[in-house]
Design a protein around this motif. Structure first.
Motif, PDB file in Angstrom:
ATOM      1  N   GLY A   1      -4.400 -63.195  63.839  1.00  0.00           N
ATOM      2  CA  GLY A   1      -5.780 -63.648  63.723  1.00  0.00           C
ATOM      3  C   GLY A   1      -6.821 -62.627  64.133  1.00  0.00           C
ATOM      4  O   GLY A   1      -8.001 -62.957  64.219  1.00  0.00           O
ATOM      5  N   TYR A   2      -6.426 -61.366  64.362  1.00  0.00           N
ATOM      6  CA  TYR A   2      -7.370 -60.329  64.770  1.00  0.00           C
ATOM      7  C   TYR A   2      -8.099 -59.786  63.539  1.00  0.00           C
ATOM      8  O   TYR A   2      -7.499 -59.559  62.491  1.00  0.00           O
ATOM      9  CB  TYR A   2      -6.651 -59.182  65.470  1.00  0.00           C
ATOM     10  N   ARG A   3      -9.407 -59.536  63.701  1.00  0.00           N
ATOM     11  CA  ARG A   3     -10.212 -58.949  62.637  1.00  0.00           C
ATOM     12  C   ARG A   3     -10.056 -57.431  62.630  1.00  0.00           C
ATOM     13  O   ARG A   3     -10.045 -56.795  63.681  1.00  0.00           O
ATOM     14  CB  ARG A   3     -11.688 -59.303  62.819  1.00  0.00           C
ATOM     15  N   VAL A   4      -9.956 -56.847  61.434  1.00  0.00           N
ATOM     16  CA  VAL A   4      -9.835 -55.392  61.288  1.00  0.00           C
ATOM     17  C   VAL A   4     -10.662 -54.949  60.078  1.00  0.00           C
ATOM     18  O   VAL A   4     -11.095 -55.767  59.265  1.00  0.00           O
ATOM     19  CB  VAL A   4      -8.362 -54.968  61.083  1.00  0.00           C
ATOM     20  N   GLU A   5     -10.867 -53.639  59.986  1.00  0.00           N
ATOM     21  CA  GLU A   5     -11.458 -53.030  58.801  1.00  0.00           C
ATOM     22  C   GLU A   5     -10.331 -52.341  58.043  1.00  0.00           C
ATOM     23  O   GLU A   5      -9.623 -51.498  58.613  1.00  0.00           O
ATOM     24  CB  GLU A   5     -12.543 -52.023  59.173  1.00  0.00           C
ATOM     25  N   ALA A   6     -10.161 -52.674  56.792  1.00  0.00           N
ATOM     26  CA  ALA A   6      -9.056 -52.130  56.004  1.00  0.00           C
ATOM     27  C   ALA A   6      -9.592 -51.378  54.796  1.00  0.00           C
ATOM     28  O   ALA A   6     -10.530 -51.835  54.131  1.00  0.00           O
ATOM     29  CB  ALA A   6      -8.116 -53.255  55.549  1.00  0.00           C
ATOM     30  N   SER A   7      -8.990 -50.225  54.521  1.00  0.00           N
ATOM     31  CA  SER A   7      -9.314 -49.437  53.327  1.00  0.00           C
ATOM     32  C   SER A   7      -8.034 -49.249  52.529  1.00  0.00           C
ATOM     33  O   SER A   7      -7.073 -48.636  53.024  1.00  0.00           O
ATOM     34  CB  SER A   7      -9.906 -48.078  53.711  1.00  0.00           C
ATOM     35  N   ILE A   8      -8.030 -49.775  51.311  1.00  0.00           N
ATOM     36  CA  ILE A   8      -6.861 -49.657  50.434  1.00  0.00           C
ATOM     37  C   ILE A   8      -7.078 -48.458  49.518  1.00  0.00           C
ATOM     38  O   ILE A   8      -8.056 -48.399  48.766  1.00  0.00           O
ATOM     39  CB  ILE A   8      -6.663 -50.936  49.600  1.00  0.00           C
ATOM     40  N   ILE A   9      -6.185 -47.491  49.579  1.00  0.00           N
ATOM     41  CA  ILE A   9      -6.291 -46.283  48.758  1.00  0.00           C
ATOM     42  C   ILE A   9      -5.690 -46.578  47.390  1.00  0.00           C
ATOM     43  O   ILE A   9      -4.481 -46.792  47.260  1.00  0.00           O
ATOM     44  CB  ILE A   9      -5.571 -45.109  49.429  1.00  0.00           C
ATOM     45  N   VAL A  10      -6.547 -46.614  46.373  1.00  0.00           N
ATOM     46  CA  VAL A  10      -6.098 -46.985  45.025  1.00  0.00           C
ATOM     47  C   VAL A  10      -5.906 -45.778  44.118  1.00  0.00           C
ATOM     48  O   VAL A  10      -5.336 -45.895  43.032  1.00  0.00           O
ATOM     49  CB  VAL A  10      -7.084 -47.977  44.380  1.00  0.00           C
ATOM     50  N   ASP A  11      -6.403 -44.598  44.537  1.00  0.00           N
ATOM     51  CA  ASP A  11      -6.257 -43.409  43.693  1.00  0.00           C
ATOM     52  C   ASP A  11      -6.449 -42.172  44.559  1.00  0.00           C
ATOM     53  O   ASP A  11      -7.173 -42.204  45.551  1.00  0.00           O
ATOM     54  CB  ASP A  11      -7.283 -43.410  42.556  1.00  0.00           C
ATOM     55  N   ARG A  12      -5.779 -41.105  44.172  1.00  0.00           N
ATOM     56  CA  ARG A  12      -5.940 -39.815  44.849  1.00  0.00           C
ATOM     57  C   ARG A  12      -5.926 -38.731  43.779  1.00  0.00           C
ATOM     58  O   ARG A  12      -4.943 -38.573  43.048  1.00  0.00           O
ATOM     59  CB  ARG A  12      -4.823 -39.593  45.865  1.00  0.00           C
ATOM     60  N   ARG A  13      -7.027 -37.986  43.676  1.00  0.00           N
ATOM     61  CA  ARG A  13      -7.170 -36.968  42.642  1.00  0.00           C
ATOM     62  C   ARG A  13      -7.225 -35.588  43.287  1.00  0.00           C
ATOM     63  O   ARG A  13      -8.065 -35.331  44.140  1.00  0.00           O
ATOM     64  CB  ARG A  13      -8.424 -37.222  41.817  1.00  0.00           C
ATOM     65  N   ASN A  14      -6.333 -34.720  42.844  1.00  0.00           N
ATOM     66  CA  ASN A  14      -6.223 -33.379  43.418  1.00  0.00           C
ATOM     67  C   ASN A  14      -6.935 -32.346  42.558  1.00  0.00           C
ATOM     68  O   ASN A  14      -6.981 -32.460  41.321  1.00  0.00           O
ATOM     69  CB  ASN A  14      -4.743 -32.990  43.575  1.00  0.00           C
ATOM     70  N   ASP A  15      -7.486 -31.327  43.222  1.00  0.00           N
ATOM     71  CA  ASP A  15      -8.122 -30.177  42.580  1.00  0.00           C
ATOM     72  C   ASP A  15      -9.180 -30.605  41.563  1.00  0.00           C
ATOM     73  O   ASP A  15      -9.131 -30.235  40.388  1.00  0.00           O
ATOM     74  CB  ASP A  15      -7.060 -29.307  41.890  1.00  0.00           C
ATOM     75  N   VAL A  16     -10.130 -31.400  42.029  1.00  0.00           N
ATOM     76  CA  VAL A  16     -11.256 -31.810  41.174  1.00  0.00           C
ATOM     77  C   VAL A  16     -12.552 -31.291  41.795  1.00  0.00           C
ATOM     78  O   VAL A  16     -12.627 -30.975  42.983  1.00  0.00           O
ATOM     79  CB  VAL A  16     -11.322 -33.347  41.021  1.00  0.00           C
ATOM     80  N   LEU A  17     -13.595 -31.173  40.960  1.00  0.00           N
ATOM     81  CA  LEU A  17     -14.884 -30.678  41.407  1.00  0.00           C
ATOM     82  C   LEU A  17     -15.645 -31.801  42.095  1.00  0.00           C
ATOM     83  O   LEU A  17     -15.822 -32.879  41.536  1.00  0.00           O
ATOM     84  CB  LEU A  17     -15.680 -30.159  40.204  1.00  0.00           C
TER      85      LEU A  17
END
Length: 388
Positions: free
Chosen positions: A304-320
């Motif tokens: 029942g503890y509240r948290v902040e969550a970030s779900i990583i849905v994409d990772r792009r390498n070597d982009v400008l």
């Protein structure tokens, strides 16, 4: 002084006056902050509040009507598998109770058969996922597939392993119900008042006592709730338009839970049915729960503890990449100002993915250029600029 010298003096004075007039009328350079356009890795994530909850919690119900003896256990108490948590005394001369005891045993045995079938399916699914992951690992080592495809099968294998754990826990709970039902049946056959014991189906912690005092309760009434081996999971409710971008196995970063370090986890599954919730602004929103497993569970973290969550849905390498605070819209297109030789140059760019305060620019810029941050209304193409 001859005539030629006088003309030279007049011409020099005129040039100096022209230069002075130009400098006087020239507008002051606008001070700006800049950032360099660079190539790098962009992490795209969806952030939302979530809460922890007991994973596969057990709720102990009264199998038949009877007199519940006073419960001395308290929320927060640790319990071991098989430990007696509550007792119910049942009258033997009640035909309704005898029928309920028989029906409860049959229902418990049916749940065991169903749980055994679910566990077999989960075992088969895990075996298939492990074979596919092993095949993709060999192909990845040979350079025949990319990292993204390889990671996808690794995530599917991990999700299958989690489903097997769930099925195993469900089978243990069902077998515990059968043992309890058989004990109740034996007590009833003795012709005396049977006292049945509600035991803990697994190691864990009591987090709710529904009935504490001695009183008559009906069959099916909840008595105690406890966690399954103190295992926790994370429940994150997302807007449905965001949830469709999430897949099982996606990494999750957990912050603002009360501890100093950042926690990590992975999405196990997305619940199949959405629900309607009214936002703080009074707008109805369609949302859906995303369930994630925690890699490590601190001892100070509970259900029942509240948290902040970030779900990583994409990772792009070597982009400008450019900071998102350099961009602005004009006439339906994205623009920014580039600092060039002391002037602001307006450029139209095309954007792609966004995340962590950065934006991918696939077209319109070159690495090494400097863009102006927080462009104000005073800026325009060709306006003189200077460092802040």
């Amino acid at each position: 002084m001859n005539r030629q010298t006088r003309w030279l003096l007049v011409a020099t004075t005129a040039v100096l006056l022209a230069i002075l007039l130009t400098l006087t009328l020239q507008p002051d350079a606008i001070p700006v902050d800049t950032a360099e356009v660079r190539r790098g890795t962009l992490t795209v994530s969806i952030s939302e509040q979530g809460r922890t909850r007991a994973r596969l919690p057990y709720v102990l119900h009264a199998p038949v009507a009877g007199e519940l003896q006073r419960i001395s256990r308290l929320p927060g108490d640790r319990v071991s598998e098989g430990e007696v948590l509550a007792r119910i005394t049942v009258s033997p001369d009640n035909p309704r109770n005898r029928a309920a005891i028989e029906a409860n045993l049959e229902a418990s045995q049916a749940r065991v058969r169903s749980a055994e079938a679910a566990r077999e399916d989960a075992e088969s699914a895990l075996e298939r996922a492990q074979r596919e992951a092993l095949r993709r690992e060999r192909l990845f080592d040979q350079g025949l597939i990319g990292e993204e495809e390889y990671d996808q099968f690794i995530r599917q294998r991990d999700a299958a392993r989690s489903r097997l754990l769930e099925a195993s826990a469900g089978l243990s709970a069902a077998r515990a119900d059968v043992a309890m039902a058989r004990a109740l049946q034996l007590g009833n056959d003795d012709g005396e008042g049977a006292t049945i014991s509600l035991t803990a189906p697994a190691d864990g912690t009591i987090y709710q006592v529904h009935e504490r005092d001695t009183r008559v309760i009906q069959a099916g009434a909840p008595v105690l709730s406890l966690s399954n081996a103190d295992a926790l999971e994370l429940e994150i409710d997302l807007l449905t338009r965001d949830a469709v971008r999430v897949s099982a196995g996606d990494p999750v970063r957990i912050t603002d839970w009360g501890g100093q370090q950042e926690l990590s986890g992975r999405v196990r599954h997305i619940e199949p049915e959405a629900f309607t919730r009214v936002s703080a602004l009074g707008v109805e929103e369609q949302r859906v729960n995303v369930i994630a497993d925690l890699d490590t569970i601190p001892s100070t973290l509970g259900a029942g503890y509240r948290v902040e969550a970030s779900i990583i849905v994409d990772r792009r390498n070597d982009v400008l990449l450019v900071p998102d605070n350099a961009l602005f819209q004009r006439n339906g297109e994205w623009h920014l100002f580039v600092a060039e030789a002391g002037s602001a140059r307006l450029k139209t760019v095309r954007t792609a993915a966004r995340g962590d305060g950065l934006v991918e620019i696939p077209q319109g810029l070159q690495a090494g250029e400097r863009v102006i941050l927080y462009p104000s209304d005073r800026l325009d193409d060709g306006v003189a600029i200077g460092p802040r």
